[in-house]
Design a protein around this motif. Structure first.
Motif, PDB file in Angstrom:
ATOM      1  N   ASN A  93     -12.469  15.300   0.677  1.00 56.51           N
ATOM      2  CA  ASN A  93     -13.246  16.528   0.445  1.00 56.51           C
ATOM      3  C   ASN A  93     -13.946  17.271   0.596  1.00 56.51           C
ATOM      4  OD1 ASN A  93     -11.831  18.714  -0.533  1.00 56.51           O
ATOM      5  ND2 ASN A  93     -11.372  18.085  -2.684  1.00 56.51           N
ATOM      6  N   ILE A  94     -14.286  16.617   2.186  1.00 58.85           N
ATOM      7  CA  ILE A  94     -16.396  16.404   2.058  1.00 58.85           C
ATOM      8  C   ILE A  94     -16.435  16.840   4.132  1.00 58.85           C
ATOM      9  CG2 ILE A  94     -18.904  15.487   2.364  1.00 58.85           C
ATOM     10  CD1 ILE A  94     -17.243  13.673  -0.255  1.00 58.85           C
ATOM     11  N   VAL A  95     -16.985  18.324   4.282  1.00 61.00           N
ATOM     12  CA  VAL A  95     -17.339  18.127   5.184  1.00 61.00           C
ATOM     13  C   VAL A  95     -15.783  18.832   6.181  1.00 61.00           C
ATOM     14  CG1 VAL A  95     -18.999  19.291   6.978  1.00 61.00           C
ATOM     15  CG2 VAL A  95     -19.675  17.648   5.374  1.00 61.00           C
ATOM     16  N   TYR A  96     -15.556  17.718   7.184  1.00 60.46           N
ATOM     17  CA  TYR A  96     -14.796  17.881   7.506  1.00 60.46           C
ATOM     18  C   TYR A  96     -12.902  17.682   7.374  1.00 60.46           C
ATOM     19  CZ  TYR A  96     -18.449  17.876  11.208  1.00 60.46           C
ATOM     20  OH  TYR A  96     -19.866  18.593  12.164  1.00 60.46           O
ATOM     21  N   ASP A  97     -13.263  17.382   6.191  1.00 57.37           N
ATOM     22  CA  ASP A  97     -11.974  16.974   5.436  1.00 57.37           C
ATOM     23  C   ASP A  97     -12.197  18.470   4.438  1.00 57.37           C
ATOM     24  OD1 ASP A  97     -10.066  15.410   4.651  1.00 57.37           O
ATOM     25  OD2 ASP A  97     -10.530  15.348   2.566  1.00 57.37           O
ATOM     26  N   ALA A  98     -12.703  18.947   3.848  1.00 57.74           N
ATOM     27  CA  ALA A  98     -12.846  19.712   3.366  1.00 57.74           C
ATOM     28  C   ALA A  98     -12.265  20.975   4.298  1.00 57.74           C
ATOM     29  CB  ALA A  98     -14.166  20.458   2.630  1.00 57.74           C
ATOM     30  N   SER A  99     -11.392  22.550   3.196  1.00 58.36           N
ATOM     31  CA  SER A  99     -11.319  23.494   3.306  1.00 58.36           C
ATOM     32  C   SER A  99     -12.639  24.392   3.822  1.00 58.36           C
ATOM     33  CB  SER A  99     -10.548  24.473   2.368  1.00 58.36           C
ATOM     34  OG  SER A  99     -11.945  24.933   1.488  1.00 58.36           O
ATOM     35  N   PRO A 100     -11.126  24.836   4.772  1.00 58.66           N
ATOM     36  CA  PRO A 100     -12.949  26.100   6.080  1.00 58.66           C
ATOM     37  C   PRO A 100     -14.234  26.477   4.838  1.00 58.66           C
ATOM     38  CG  PRO A 100     -11.187  26.085   6.882  1.00 58.66           C
ATOM     39  CD  PRO A 100     -10.727  25.622   6.134  1.00 58.66           C
ATOM     40  N   LYS A 101     -13.656  27.255   4.195  1.00 57.77           N
ATOM     41  CA  LYS A 101     -13.835  27.567   2.827  1.00 57.77           C
ATOM     42  C   LYS A 101     -15.451  26.968   2.668  1.00 57.77           C
ATOM     43  CE  LYS A 101     -12.501  31.927   0.986  1.00 57.77           C
ATOM     44  NZ  LYS A 101     -11.087  32.450  -0.020  1.00 57.77           N
ATOM     45  N   GLN A 106     -20.455  23.733   1.926  1.00 53.26           N
ATOM     46  CA  GLN A 106     -21.409  23.046   1.927  1.00 53.26           C
ATOM     47  C   GLN A 106     -22.056  22.669   2.829  1.00 53.26           C
ATOM     48  OE1 GLN A 106     -17.768  19.850   2.303  1.00 53.26           O
ATOM     49  NE2 GLN A 106     -18.012  19.358  -0.487  1.00 53.26           N
ATOM     50  N   LEU A 107     -22.086  22.963   4.035  1.00 49.68           N
ATOM     51  CA  LEU A 107     -22.881  23.285   5.479  1.00 49.68           C
ATOM     52  C   LEU A 107     -23.946  23.893   4.889  1.00 49.68           C
ATOM     53  CD1 LEU A 107     -21.008  23.511   8.533  1.00 49.68           C
ATOM     54  CD2 LEU A 107     -21.975  21.687   7.735  1.00 49.68           C
ATOM     55  N   ALA A 239     -26.885  22.752  -6.528  1.00 53.95           N
ATOM     56  CA  ALA A 239     -26.081  23.403  -5.547  1.00 53.95           C
ATOM     57  C   ALA A 239     -24.906  24.057  -6.660  1.00 53.95           C
ATOM     58  CB  ALA A 239     -25.707  22.903  -4.195  1.00 53.95           C
ATOM     59  N   ARG A 240     -24.586  25.028  -6.284  1.00 52.96           N
ATOM     60  CA  ARG A 240     -23.161  26.046  -7.225  1.00 52.96           C
ATOM     61  C   ARG A 240     -22.438  26.401  -6.524  1.00 52.96           C
ATOM     62  NH1 ARG A 240     -24.723  23.090 -10.159  1.00 52.96           N
ATOM     63  NH2 ARG A 240     -25.620  23.519 -12.024  1.00 52.96           N
ATOM     64  N   TYR A 241     -21.308  25.991  -6.449  1.00 51.85           N
ATOM     65  CA  TYR A 241     -19.766  26.339  -5.118  1.00 51.85           C
ATOM     66  C   TYR A 241     -19.663  28.269  -5.453  1.00 51.85           C
ATOM     67  CZ  TYR A 241     -18.584  21.767  -3.236  1.00 51.85           C
ATOM     68  OH  TYR A 241     -18.351  20.698  -2.442  1.00 51.85           O
ATOM     69  N   LEU A 242     -19.388  29.076  -4.455  1.00 52.57           N
ATOM     70  CA  LEU A 242     -18.770  30.384  -4.993  1.00 52.57           C
ATOM     71  C   LEU A 242     -18.120  30.761  -5.989  1.00 52.57           C
ATOM     72  CD1 LEU A 242     -17.936  32.379  -1.190  1.00 52.57           C
ATOM     73  CD2 LEU A 242     -20.318  32.118  -2.877  1.00 52.57           C
ATOM     74  N   ASP A 243     -17.682  29.776  -6.749  1.00 54.75           N
ATOM     75  CA  ASP A 243     -16.726  30.032  -8.620  1.00 54.75           C
ATOM     76  C   ASP A 243     -17.867  29.573  -9.337  1.00 54.75           C
ATOM     77  OD1 ASP A 243     -16.839  27.453  -7.771  1.00 54.75           O
ATOM     78  OD2 ASP A 243     -14.415  27.122  -8.087  1.00 54.75           O
ATOM     79  N   ASP A 244     -18.852  29.010  -9.138  1.00 55.13           N
ATOM     80  CA  ASP A 244     -19.839  28.661 -10.298  1.00 55.13           C
ATOM     81  C   ASP A 244     -19.701  26.633 -10.617  1.00 55.13           C
ATOM     82  OD1 ASP A 244     -22.241  29.188 -10.585  1.00 55.13           O
ATOM     83  OD2 ASP A 244     -21.282  29.618 -13.026  1.00 55.13           O
ATOM     84  N   SER A 245     -19.511  25.829  -9.285  1.00 51.08           N
ATOM     85  CA  SER A 245     -18.056  24.646 -10.069  1.00 51.08           C
ATOM     86  C   SER A 245     -19.333  23.847  -9.445  1.00 51.08           C
ATOM     87  CB  SER A 245     -16.968  24.179  -9.791  1.00 51.08           C
ATOM     88  OG  SER A 245     -17.117  24.714  -8.583  1.00 51.08           O
ATOM     89  N   ASP A 249     -20.105  14.141  -7.909  1.00 49.46           N
ATOM     90  CA  ASP A 249     -21.003  13.362  -7.740  1.00 49.46           C
ATOM     91  C   ASP A 249     -20.210  12.748  -6.169  1.00 49.46           C
ATOM     92  OD1 ASP A 249     -22.203  14.197 -10.147  1.00 49.46           O
ATOM     93  OD2 ASP A 249     -21.796  11.451 -11.144  1.00 49.46           O
ATOM     94  N   ASP A 250     -19.621  12.191  -5.511  1.00 51.35           N
ATOM     95  CA  ASP A 250     -18.734  11.568  -4.830  1.00 51.35           C
ATOM     96  C   ASP A 250     -18.967  13.164  -3.794  1.00 51.35           C
ATOM     97  OD1 ASP A 250     -17.119   9.678  -3.374  1.00 51.35           O
ATOM     98  OD2 ASP A 250     -16.239  11.534  -2.689  1.00 51.35           O
ATOM     99  N   GLU A 251     -19.147  14.142  -3.802  1.00 50.84           N
ATOM    100  CA  GLU A 251     -19.701  15.004  -2.794  1.00 50.84           C
ATOM    101  C   GLU A 251     -20.848  14.873  -2.861  1.00 50.84           C
ATOM    102  OE1 GLU A 251     -15.658  18.018  -4.235  1.00 50.84           O
ATOM    103  OE2 GLU A 251     -17.621  18.792  -4.465  1.00 50.84           O
ATOM    104  N   ILE A 252     -21.396  15.059  -3.506  1.00 55.74           N
ATOM    105  CA  ILE A 252     -23.406  14.592  -3.231  1.00 55.74           C
ATOM    106  C   ILE A 252     -23.203  13.255  -2.083  1.00 55.74           C
ATOM    107  CG2 ILE A 252     -25.081  14.433  -4.181  1.00 55.74           C
ATOM    108  CD1 ILE A 252     -24.198  16.196  -6.814  1.00 55.74           C
ATOM    109  N   THR A 253     -22.619  12.867  -3.143  1.00 54.30           N
ATOM    110  CA  THR A 253     -22.360  11.939  -2.041  1.00 54.30           C
ATOM    111  C   THR A 253     -22.579  11.778  -0.244  1.00 54.30           C
ATOM    112  OG1 THR A 253     -22.731   9.863  -3.773  1.00 54.30           O
ATOM    113  CG2 THR A 253     -22.353   8.746  -1.715  1.00 54.30           C
TER     114      THR A 253
END
Ligand code: HEM
Length: 458
Positions: A93-101, A106-107, A239-245, A249-253
């Motif tokens: 779920n991080i960068v190249y494994d995440a959905s384009p949105k 994340q970038l 940081a916050r995603y557009l939906d405010d989530s 911790d694993d994504e931050i790592t």
């Protein structure tokens, strides 16, 4: 197989490689694949393809051809499929494994952590680490530049990006785990990221352990909110995603590791080549560089800061010229998701599109005397890279150009500003060849130089 392949009528011309491989025309082990691509460019022009197994790999060479590569949308040319090998290291779920949105958001988090405001905080930390490191060198001695910079840059990157908690424990568990992650990113990993090798098993275990280390640090930071942190880790925690989530911790790592991997080897290699070139050509450039250092350090009362570094134009041009001659990323790739056309040729869905900074930077129509080390080509109004967009592409271009470019200049220029003012250098060996055995291409180790502390350092 090669003979049975039938080329669509408007496909890019094909550069035959099977015969060359059978006749051992190219020394791939020592010289890498660049000679072959150069020959393709010379004989077929700025767009051509080679057939690799079942795939067409289409090379786009030169500023005009780069334009379609760098200006394409992600839905046309995609990074995800060619950078799959990073997923076991960056994570699910991080960068190249995440959905384009999600990848886009994340970038953006990463971009925020590397923007100008944060650079101000980073520069002091880089200066402190570098000065402390070089103060430990004796009066005279010999060092392997690449080893030395690799150790220093992991410290500076740790302090600015990963946070002081990791920096203070860097010599212990993290450095060891980081090495295991690096070992799991080989050429084999590029083609078979999950092959059941020992290196891959260790890499996967190391990734789990690193996530646990960061989980603890992030939890502590979230509980203890009085302390203000000005590092990249804190930007990701806030940081916050557009939906405010919030990112897990694993994504931050994973995002921390992505920044570390994007920046550590590339900066280390650039610092090393820059030193080797400066020492090799010192009779021509050293006194000019020292004049610039004297003038700017006097103006800023001896302080290395964002402002003083940004006025070191010749030093900047030396780094850029180093990157022109020796870009650490020799190929940038995309999977073609929608066919695109260039100069009447169709690059078909399913092909791999490639640009090569190494080849592009040696085109004599773009860079005069391309094999010559001449930093002044990047100075003044007529700087050669200003003539046409996408001619200098060491940091890529367009929507996915390097987010760490400013940080990289800051880091490498700081290191060399200190070294130039404090030490004299001499080479102890021939100028090394590039080492194509790793994905990020640097000089063949070791890179031994002699140093002597200056009596009148400033
Ligand atoms: C992307 C080169 C340092 C973070 C890139 C790309 C290149 C590049 C060529 C584009 C890749 C592509 O188009 O497929 C370099 C060089 C560096 C350097 C030569 C040092 C001399 C850094 C540093 C960081 C960093 C220090 C972070 C701390 C990134 C990120 C991307 C990237 C996050 C992905 C951008 C995106 O896909 O939108 N880099 N880089 N780089 N770089 Fe760097």
């Amino acid at each position: 197989y090669y003979i049975s392949y039938t080329k669509p009528s408007n496909a890019p011309p094909c550069f035959p490689i099977l015969l060359s491989i059978l006749c051992r025309k190219y020394d791939f082990i020592n010289k890498g694949p660049l000679e072959l691509i150069q020959d393709g460019y010379k004989s077929l022009g700025d767009i051509f393809q080679i057939r690799l197994f079942h795939r067409s790999v289409v090379f786009l060479i030169g500023p005009q051809a780069h334009k379609i590569f760098f200006e394409a949308k992600d839905t046309q040319l995609s990074q995800r499929e060619v950078y799959i090998f990073t997923i076991p290291v960056f994570g699910k779920n991080i960068v190249y494994d995440a959905s384009p949105k999600i990848m886009q958001q994340q970038l953006k988090f990463m971009n925020k952590g590397l923007n100008l405001i944060h650079m101000k905080a980073h520069v002091g930390k880089i200066v402190m680490e570098a000065e402390e490191w070089f103060n430990k060198w004796p009066q005279t001695g010999q060092i392997d530049l690449i080893k030395e910079f690799s150790e220093l840059i992991i410290l500076t990157a740790s302090r600015c990006l990963l946070g002081k908690e990791i920096r203070e424990n860097i010599h212990q568990e993290f450095a060891h785990l980081y090495q295991q992650l690096s070992d799991g990113m080989s050429h084999l990993s590029f083609f078979f990221p999950n092959a059941p090798t020992n290196a891959h098993k260790k890499r996967n275990l190391a990734r789990i352990k690193i996530s646990k280390i960061f989980e603890k640090i992030i939890k502590q930071r979230r509980i203890n909110q009085e302390i203000q942190y000005d590092d990249f880790l804190q930007v990701l925690i806030d940081a916050r995603y557009l939906d405010d989530s919030i990112p897990t911790d694993d994504e931050i790592t994973g995002l921390l590791l992505a920044a570390l991997f994007a920046g550590q080897h590339t900066s280390n290699i650039t610092s090393t080549w820059m030193g080797l070139l400066l020492i090799k050509y010192k009779s021509k450039w050293m006194s000019k560089l020292l004049d610039e250092q004297k003038q700017i350090m006097n103006k800023y009362h001896g302080e290395l800061s964002l402002e003083s570094l940004s006025e070191m134009n010749l030093l900047h041009a030396v780094m850029k010229e180093t990157l022109r001659l020796y870009p650490p990323l020799v190929f940038l790739m995309r999977k073609v998701l929608e066919s695109i056309s260039y100069n009447g040729y169709i690059i078909s869905k399913g092909d791999i599109a490639v640009v090569s900074p190494s080849i592009a930077h040696r085109i004599s129509d773009v860079f005069k005397n391309p094999d010559e080390f001449n930093p002044e080509r990047f100075l003044g109004e007529n700087a050669e890279d200003q003539i046409e967009k996408f001619s200098f592409i060491a940091f890529g271009g367009g929507r996915h150009s390097c987010l760490g470019e400013r940080f990289a200049y800051l880091q490498v220029k700081t290191i060399w500003s200190i070294l130039l003012r404090k030490f004299d250098f001499e080479l102890c060996q021939e100028h090394p060849e590039p080492d194509y055995s790793t994905l990020v291409v640097g000089p063949k180790a070791p890179c031994m130089v002699k140093f002597k502390r200056k009596i009148d350092s400033f």
